[in-house]
Every structure is written in structure tokens, then in C-alpha cells.
Design a protein around this motif. Structure first.
Motif, PDB file in Angstrom:
ATOM      1  N   VAL A 148       0.871  -1.172   0.000  1.00  0.00           N
ATOM      2  CA  VAL A 148       0.000   0.000   0.000  1.00  0.00           C
ATOM      3  C   VAL A 148       0.908   1.221   0.000  1.00  0.00           C
ATOM      4  CG1 VAL A 148      -1.905  -1.159   1.166  1.00  0.00           C
ATOM      5  CG2 VAL A 148      -0.196   0.077   2.510  1.00  0.00           C
ATOM      6  N   ASP A 149       0.346   2.373  -0.381  1.00  0.00           N
ATOM      7  CA  ASP A 149       1.117   3.611  -0.440  1.00  0.00           C
ATOM      8  C   ASP A 149       2.380   3.448  -1.284  1.00  0.00           C
ATOM      9  OD1 ASP A 149      -0.736   4.990   1.216  1.00  0.00           O
ATOM     10  OD2 ASP A 149       0.127   4.024   2.973  1.00  0.00           O
ATOM     11  N   LEU A 180      -4.096   2.109 -13.967  1.00  0.00           N
ATOM     12  CA  LEU A 180      -5.495   2.212 -13.539  1.00  0.00           C
ATOM     13  C   LEU A 180      -5.758   3.605 -12.979  1.00  0.00           C
ATOM     14  CD1 LEU A 180      -8.187   0.766 -13.227  1.00  0.00           C
ATOM     15  CD2 LEU A 180      -7.420  -0.114 -11.022  1.00  0.00           C
ATOM     16  N   SER A 181      -6.688   4.331 -13.620  1.00  0.00           N
ATOM     17  CA  SER A 181      -6.955   5.693 -13.169  1.00  0.00           C
ATOM     18  C   SER A 181      -8.454   6.013 -13.323  1.00  0.00           C
ATOM     19  CB  SER A 181      -6.078   6.677 -13.930  1.00  0.00           C
ATOM     20  OG  SER A 181      -6.180   7.954 -13.342  1.00  0.00           O
ATOM     21  N   GLY A 189      -6.496  11.667 -12.717  1.00  0.00           N
ATOM     22  CA  GLY A 189      -5.821  10.714 -11.852  1.00  0.00           C
ATOM     23  C   GLY A 189      -5.451  11.391 -10.548  1.00  0.00           C
ATOM     24  N   ASN A 190      -4.594  10.751  -9.781  1.00  0.00           N
ATOM     25  CA  ASN A 190      -4.101  11.401  -8.565  1.00  0.00           C
ATOM     26  C   ASN A 190      -2.588  11.642  -8.722  1.00  0.00           C
ATOM     27  OD1 ASN A 190      -3.023   8.838  -8.139  1.00  0.00           O
ATOM     28  ND2 ASN A 190      -4.476   8.272  -6.542  1.00  0.00           N
ATOM     29  N   GLU A 191      -1.979  12.189  -7.690  1.00  0.00           N
ATOM     30  CA  GLU A 191      -0.549  12.523  -7.778  1.00  0.00           C
ATOM     31  C   GLU A 191       0.262  11.303  -8.203  1.00  0.00           C
ATOM     32  OE1 GLU A 191       0.833  15.417  -7.644  1.00  0.00           O
ATOM     33  OE2 GLU A 191      -1.153  16.293  -7.315  1.00  0.00           O
ATOM     34  N   THR A 193      -0.640   8.417  -9.844  1.00  0.00           N
ATOM     35  CA  THR A 193      -0.783   7.904 -11.214  1.00  0.00           C
ATOM     36  C   THR A 193      -0.120   8.849 -12.209  1.00  0.00           C
ATOM     37  OG1 THR A 193      -2.945   8.938 -11.563  1.00  0.00           O
ATOM     38  CG2 THR A 193      -2.937   6.711 -10.678  1.00  0.00           C
ATOM     39  N   PHE A 229      -3.334  -1.261  -2.799  1.00  0.00           N
ATOM     40  CA  PHE A 229      -4.610  -0.958  -2.124  1.00  0.00           C
ATOM     41  C   PHE A 229      -5.721  -0.908  -3.168  1.00  0.00           C
ATOM     42  CE2 PHE A 229      -7.934   1.634  -0.359  1.00  0.00           C
ATOM     43  CZ  PHE A 229      -7.950   1.345   1.002  1.00  0.00           C
ATOM     44  N   ILE A 230      -5.481  -0.163  -4.239  1.00  0.00           N
ATOM     45  CA  ILE A 230      -6.458  -0.028  -5.314  1.00  0.00           C
ATOM     46  C   ILE A 230      -6.730  -1.386  -5.966  1.00  0.00           C
ATOM     47  CG2 ILE A 230      -6.994   1.191  -7.475  1.00  0.00           C
ATOM     48  CD1 ILE A 230      -6.304   3.199  -5.446  1.00  0.00           C
ATOM     49  N   ASN A 232      -6.310  -4.370  -4.788  1.00  0.00           N
ATOM     50  CA  ASN A 232      -7.037  -5.261  -3.896  1.00  0.00           C
ATOM     51  C   ASN A 232      -8.512  -4.910  -3.858  1.00  0.00           C
ATOM     52  OD1 ASN A 232      -8.082  -6.014  -1.014  1.00  0.00           O
ATOM     53  ND2 ASN A 232      -6.306  -7.315  -1.370  1.00  0.00           N
ATOM     54  N   VAL A 233      -8.816  -3.605  -3.789  1.00  0.00           N
ATOM     55  CA  VAL A 233     -10.221  -3.179  -3.781  1.00  0.00           C
ATOM     56  C   VAL A 233     -10.892  -3.586  -5.099  1.00  0.00           C
ATOM     57  CG1 VAL A 233     -11.750  -1.161  -3.865  1.00  0.00           C
ATOM     58  CG2 VAL A 233      -9.989  -1.304  -2.108  1.00  0.00           C
TER      59      VAL A 233
END
Lengths: 342, 342
Positions: A148-149, A180-181, A189-191, A193, A229-230, A232-233
Motif C-alpha cells: 500500500v502507499d 489504472l486511473s 488521476g491522482n498525484e 498515477t 490498495f487499489i 485489492n479493492v
């Protein structure tokens, strides 16, 4: 011939599916099996299969068992003779070319990292899960929960490793790699990606940029990279949704006589459908980045899943996936060190 | 009576489903509708419905249209007479108690934040999506994409807002609130979920801790909180998977004559099933945290989705969801300021 060590004590229903899957693999594939676990338990289980003695299966005794409830770090420190640890040691010592386990994922990862060590140049191992797509061929999601992270650098390494896995084990020619975004455009996306995408653009990959959640199952992208984390979700949401859909569909199909008859007539179709959606056909998730082949199976794995995991482990070893990862990661790092702009 | 402004120009098939949905809502619900968009276009579309003149529908002219391709910030700055902006102004000026749009999500959010402003004490708005569960009652996922890289404080605010939405609009008694993570145990998750969970424990909520991806659809947890990146991935993976399953099931069902007949006999069951899985039944996603009711619908919304979004907007206004949010956020902030340990 390749030898694969099977942790026979790890899964929810161990050792039943492990032993049965190993017998099936040894009967149908070109592979030696080392069944690792409590000798007497495994002997009793193996006896259920006529003629197993003619198969290339050998039991390797391990006195301890890591449970699903065990804390991974503690299992690593205290259970030094666990079936997991013994299986990993067989790989380290060259007696096996890979190992598989349906046990406690955290413990398999911790033991693999410690006993086998990391491939030079790889920061962290990643779990790569293959899954069915509409196109028929599997896609690979990496990482589905080892980290994660994650950093952008880690994600770029996952891309390199996942691409090699797709290419060598699923024989995909020039696999497309996406991240994946939450939108296809670069600015979405986020920082994480965004910075990972800019690293991945510079790699010698068939990089296609952002992939949305809804494109996971289309099969348009062969390798999809994300933080664990992503991943796994995404994977667990899918598992949960498939269960719900099965349940709701069954309820609807049993609600009228006509639809009940229809259901009976379509039984074969539903069977085919379930097989197509079945993750166990894809044979577990390799833990990429450690020095040695490690395949992690779902705790609920049946014998079919175990058999397929042994097949994937054999193929990963035959195709030298890890050597390839080491070479390509080092080539990339050498080129970025030489490049004055990086 | 409540008045709802409908952006009639936003969706992929605008203004057809917007106008039809508005006519249906005005015929069956206790609501006034302001249809916002190009007057002549809307008049022509409305004329298709006999007797619409007797319905409580009025057209409000807006000369510009925000497209799906428009950059949200630019649309906000330059298209000052867009149907979105006019609809939002109607809410700001008290002529409507809420507005809905199936248009460019980013633009709806930007316009809402700017024109309506934020509820005092709320840092960022969040999109709350209701979805079907195995239990029959909907669960709410918040945030599904208004924000990426959220802080723990933001997630705790999403929990407060989502709980109020579930309680007042879906009439769930004491909704259970969980945080989307990668394991049920407290120590599983990433930095964000761990710090958000410790904030949420201190709130006067029925907080159940971590919820896994596979429990999204069980209906055991009524409100599930996550960062908008994760929520968007979870939602879109689900959409994609449902499409794939439909496709694969159809293929399997059409593969033999027996199963084809079975499929025909079960047609009603499949219809029921599709309806149960249909997001449009749940009426769009409210943008919680802005001063005014805003419901964002999927770009592909049909008339049924628009009608349900109008119902959810009306109910949100009637139940004073935003007043409740303001009160509960301020009560929480007052209590944490008084608490020397925080």
C-alpha cells in the motif's frame, strides 16, 4: 525437469485440495512435486489416490503450520519449520524451481522476501493477478495487495515485471500496459498515477496511458498497473459483485415456473459461464520481484486452482521470468543513469 | 411545494431523456420543474407530450451548453449563460430548492461550488452513489470521484454527510458506516484509512470499521467511505464487470438450442434481474457539502434515471439534508475544539 514445492498446509481446506491438485499436476504435466507439510497427514491424504507412488511426488516434512490468523511478521520469526518456510528454503537451495501456497498471503510474502531475497534493482515485490476478459485472453492486474502507499518508481517497476509475466507466461505478443486511473485523459488521476505515468512513458513498453475501471474486463489492455490498495479493492469488489449477481440471478430465475424450466434448460450454459468467470482457471498470482518463483493462491482454492498454480509456476520457471525481470530492470536503470535529463 | 431545476442540455442524449423524465416526474410526483436550456429546443421536445401544459413545468432559457469535452474550469469561466450555471443560480436565488444534471461531472461540481458555495465547516464536496445490494436496500459509497488524494479529515466529513443522506433519503435507521479498506482488521489499510478510521471512531456514528471490497454489495454496511479515486475505480470496475457478465452470459446462453429455449423462457427473470442491478433506479449521486441540493446523473441516463434523480432531489430538499449536514458538522467541530485531547 522442473520441480515445484507445494505448501500443502496453507489453504482453508488444506491438505485436501493441495494434495489432489498436486496429484493431478504430476499426472498430467511434466513436473516433479515436493509436497511440504506434516509427513503423516500428507501420507494419509496421498493414500487416497491409487498409484500415486508411480507419480513424481515426494513428501518433505515440515512440523509447523502458519494459520490464516497468524501475524505474518511473527510467523516469520517464530515458526521456523513451517511448511511455507521449508518450501521457500527448497527454492533458495535449488531443490525446487518454484513454490506455491494457498495460505496466509502476508506470511507467504514475508517469508519469500526474507528467505529468497529480492531481485537486484526491484524495490518491492508485487502480486500479479490474471483474470478473465471479454476477449477471451486473460489480463493481468499488478499489484493486487502486496503493497500500500506505493511510490511512482514502484509502479513503474510493477509495469516492467507485469509485462514480462504477460509476455512469457500468457504468450501475449507486445502486451499493452496501462495504469489504472479515473479517466482516460492524461490529466485525470491522482498525484501517484500522474508521476508513475510519466515514468512509464519513458520505458520501452507498449504503454497506453490511463485505463478506467470499466475497461479492466474488456481485454483491450493486457497489463494494468496500480497501487496494491487499489488493486485489492478492484479485485475484491469484483469477487463480491460476481457472488451477488449469481445470487440475484438465481433468485430471479426461480421466481416463475417458466423461468425455472428455462434455468434447467440453460444449465450447461451457466456452467460454461461460471467456468469462464472462474479465477482458479488462471492459476494463482505470482509474487513478482523476489528471487525465485512464488505463486500465491486464494485461501479457498480448489484442486483445479492448485493444479493451475503448479502449471503457472512451472511455466514461470521454464521461461526464466525472474532472469528476464533482472535483466530488464537493470537495463532500464542503466539507461536512466546515463540519460542526463533524468 | 418543492421546485427542482433540471439541466436539460447536459446528458449524452439531451434533451430527450431530460424532458421525458421531467414530464414523468411532474405527472407522478409532487414537484415543480424548471427545465433549463435552449428555449426553442426544449419547447419542440416538450410538444411531443400531450397535455404537458397542464403539468407544473416551466422552461427557463439558457443560451449556452457545457459539453462533455469542455474543461470544467474553462466552462465555469467562459460559459456564463450555460444551462448548468443558470440552473445553479436558480437554486442560489431560492427559485428552486435543488438542481439535477446528467452533464459533464467536473463542470457540475465546479459550478456548484462556485455559484452555491460550501456548507460552513465542510472542506470539500463529495459525490455519494447509492447502489443495489443483496439485502434489497441500497448502500451508499462516498466519495465516488469528486476528490482525489483526500485527507483523513475529509473522509471523516464524508462519513458524516453520507450517514445523513442514508438516514434522511433512504430512511435507514442508524445507518452503519464503514471505511473501504483491504482487510477487516484495524491494522490493515493504508496511511489514509488508518488515520481516517481513528477520526471516525470519535464521531457519534454507528462506525463499524474497515469494510472489504467484497462486502460492498452485501448490504451489511449502509454507508461506505473512501477517497474519490478508490470510489471511482470501485464503481467503474463494477459497471464494467456487469457489462462483461451480461455479454458472456448471453454468449453462453445462445450456444446451444436447449439453452436458447431456456433463455427465451427465462426472459422475464433476466429483465427483473437487470432492473435490480440498474443504478438508474437509485436516482443519481448527490454532491454533498455544497449549499444547495445538487444531483449528478450518469451521462448515459435514460428518462427513468432522470425521474428518479428528481425524486431524490425533492426528497433531499424536503428532508433538509443540507441543514442537517451543517448542524452535525458544526456540532462535531465544536466538540473536538472543546476536547483538549484532540
Amino acid at each position: 525437469m522442473i520441480t515445484i514445492a507445494v505448501d500443502a498446509m496453507g489453504g482453508d481446506h488444506a491438505p485436501v485440495p493441495e494434495v489432489s491438485g498436486a496429484v493431478q499436476a504430476a499426472s498430467t504435466q511434466d513436473v516433479n512435486i515436493l509436497l511440504v507439510g506434516k509427513e503423516q497427514v500428507l501420507q494419509a491424504e496421498l493414500k487416497k489416490f491409487d498409484g500415486w507412488k508411480k507419480l513424481p511426488i515426494r513428501i518433505v516434512n515440515a512440523t509447523e503450520v502458519v494459520t490464516m490468523e497468524d501475524n505474518p511478521a511473527k510467523a516469520l520469526r517464530t515458526k521456523r519449520d513451517s511448511s511455507m518456510r521449508v518450501a521457500a528454503r527448497l527454492v533458495r537451495d535449488g531443490e525446487a524451481q518454484g513454490w506455491i501456497s494457498a495460505g496466509n498471503t502476508g506470511a507467504v510474502m514475508a517469508i519469500s522476501k526474507t528467505v529468497l531475497g529480492m531481485i537486484p534493482g526491484v524495490d518491492r515485490p508485487a502480486l500479479a493477478q490474471a483474470f478473465p476478459t471479454i476477449k477471451g485472453k486473460p489480463a493481468v492486474l499488478v499489484d493486487v495487495g502486496a503493497n500500500v502507499d506505493s511510490s511512482a518508481q514502484m509502479l513503474a517497476q510493477f509495469a516492467v515485471m507485469g509485462e514480462i509475466y504477460s509476455r512469457l507466461v500468457f504468450h501475449t505478443e507486445s502486451p499493452s500496459v496501462g495504469i489504472l486511473s479515473i479517466g482516460e485523459e492524461d490529466h485525470k488521476g491522482n498525484e501517484l498515477t500522474k508521476s508513475a505515468a510519466s515514468l512509464m512513458k519513458a520505458l520501452p513498453l507498449n504503454f497506453v496511458g490511463n485505463v478506467e475501471g470499466r475497461d479492466l474486463y474488456t481485454g483491450l489492455t493486457d497489463v494494468i498497473v496500480c497501487d496494491g490498495f487499489i488493486g485489492n479493492v478492484a479485485l475484491k469488489v469484483s469477487e463480491g459483485l460476481v457472488d451477488v449477481i449469481k445470487h440475484m440471478l438465481k433468485e430471479s430465475l426461480e421466481s416463475t415456473i417458466a423461468s425455472k424450466i428455462g434455468y434447467v434448460l440453460s444449465r450447461q450454459a451457466f456452467k460454461d459461464f461460471r467456468k469462464r468467470m472462474d479465477y482458479s482457471e488462471y492459476g494463482g498470482a505470482p509474487l513478482l520481484g523476489v528471487k525465485g518463483v512464488v505463486i500465491i493462491c486464494h485461501g479457498r482454492s480448489n484442486d483445479n486452482a492448485i493444479r493451475n498454480a503448479i502449471r503457472v509456476a512451472t511455466e514461470s520457471a521454464t521461461e526464466h521470468v525472474n532472469d528476464r525481470i533482472e535483466i530488464e530492470i537493470q537495463r532500464w536503470q542503466a539507461s536512466s543513469t546515463n540519460d542526463p535529463e533524468v
